[in-house]
Design an enzyme around this catalytic site. Sequence first.
Site, short mmCIF file in Angstrom:
data_model
loop_
_atom_site.label_atom_id
_atom_site.label_comp_id
_atom_site.label_asym_id
_atom_site.label_seq_id
_atom_site.Cartn_x
_atom_site.Cartn_y
_atom_site.Cartn_z
N LYS A 1 0.84 -1.20 0.00
CA LYS A 1 0.00 0.00 0.00
C LYS A 1 0.87 1.25 0.00
O LYS A 1 0.64 2.19 -0.76
CB LYS A 1 -0.93 -0.01 1.22
CG LYS A 1 -2.08 -0.99 1.06
CD LYS A 1 -2.82 -1.25 2.36
CE LYS A 1 -3.85 -2.34 2.13
NZ LYS A 1 -4.51 -2.81 3.35
N GLN B 1 -4.88 -1.57 9.39
CA GLN B 1 -4.83 -2.90 8.77
C GLN B 1 -5.48 -3.95 9.68
O GLN B 1 -5.20 -4.01 10.87
CB GLN B 1 -3.36 -3.27 8.50
CG GLN B 1 -3.16 -4.61 7.84
CD GLN B 1 -3.73 -4.66 6.42
OE1 GLN B 1 -3.56 -3.74 5.64
NE2 GLN B 1 -4.43 -5.73 6.12
N ASP C 1 -11.14 3.26 4.10
CA ASP C 1 -11.58 1.86 4.09
C ASP C 1 -13.10 1.76 4.10
O ASP C 1 -13.65 0.69 3.85
CB ASP C 1 -11.04 1.14 5.33
CG ASP C 1 -9.99 0.11 4.98
OD1 ASP C 1 -9.89 -0.25 3.79
OD2 ASP C 1 -9.28 -0.33 5.90
#
Length: 296
Positions: free
Chosen positions: A55, A99, A122
């Site tokens: 990422k 994460q 997200d």
Amino acid sequence: MGEAKIIDGEAIAAGLRRRIGEEAARLKARHDLTPGLAVVLVGDNPASRVYVRNKARRAEEAGMTSHDHHLPADVTEEALLSLVRGLGDDARVNGILVQLPLPPHIRAEAVHDAVDPAKDVDGFHGINAGRLVTGAADAMVPCTPLGCLMLLKHHLGELAGLKALVIGRSNIVGKPVAALLLAEHCTVTVAHSRTRDLAGECRRADIVVAAVGRARMVEGGWIKPGATVIDVGINHIEGGSGETRLAGDVDFAAAVKVAGAITPVPGGVGPMTIACLLRNTLVAACRQNGIEPPEI
Ligand code: NAD
């Protein structure tokens, strides 16, 4: 009937990343703005470390700044929440991602809801989940579901009126995919572990999105001839002679003979997820600065 078209997620994601990079360069030139993405990793899960590194690399390739935070597995929930709230106040950071999976002593929902909804790239904050379901234009849409939708539109164009089956009802994949397909005017069925006659549901579907986490569970004979199949599953299976390899939730070798189009695993949905994360970060940076986000 011939073989299905293979939907090349690598190539589609590469095109998307290139367009995002061009838009980021335009933001820099016109507004002196460099989108910033903060990625928070807790603990040492090897797969998570790889994702986080990818990422950060992709963000920098697209002309964004990445801010990495690596916390020990025994960090307290309060310390993590405090970091996440601090990132919400940091003007250099436009997108925040924590994460998953998190250690068991940390409540994932508490962490998701500590993220500033405007920076929630997200799309896991309750506010963004609600905006997605109600069709609000400013919803931050979770990356993997958005990637699935982009692949479907890339292949099919218009989705209105199609019958879609989503297998799996997680908050991360199944439910947001279903909401997106409903917004595209599909007739959506959501199947899950208690569904009776999953094979029959599949046989009626023009679109199948499989997000279960069980290798090759969806059989080739369940697929309606010509249907479009999006395989979200990532399963590590025994590849013979001791090594492991990746398999999706769909029996690809059988389904490719029946479907009209299908995503491979790897190389289908996976690459779209990071590309959509970059897309969300760019859009978030624009909105936070009163700039109309580009159509990507
Ligand atoms: P999850 O475990 O949270 O949810 C799985 C869902 O499958 C549940 O809703 C459950 O009801 C359903 N299910 C279980 N058994 C079933 C059965 N026999 N029949 C029908 N439904 C059944 O998983 P998740 O987070 O939604 O992820 C699903 C898969 O997608 C996993 O393999 C995961 O690794 C993968 N994934 C991939 C990406 C990507 O970027 N490609 C991103 C997220 C998740």
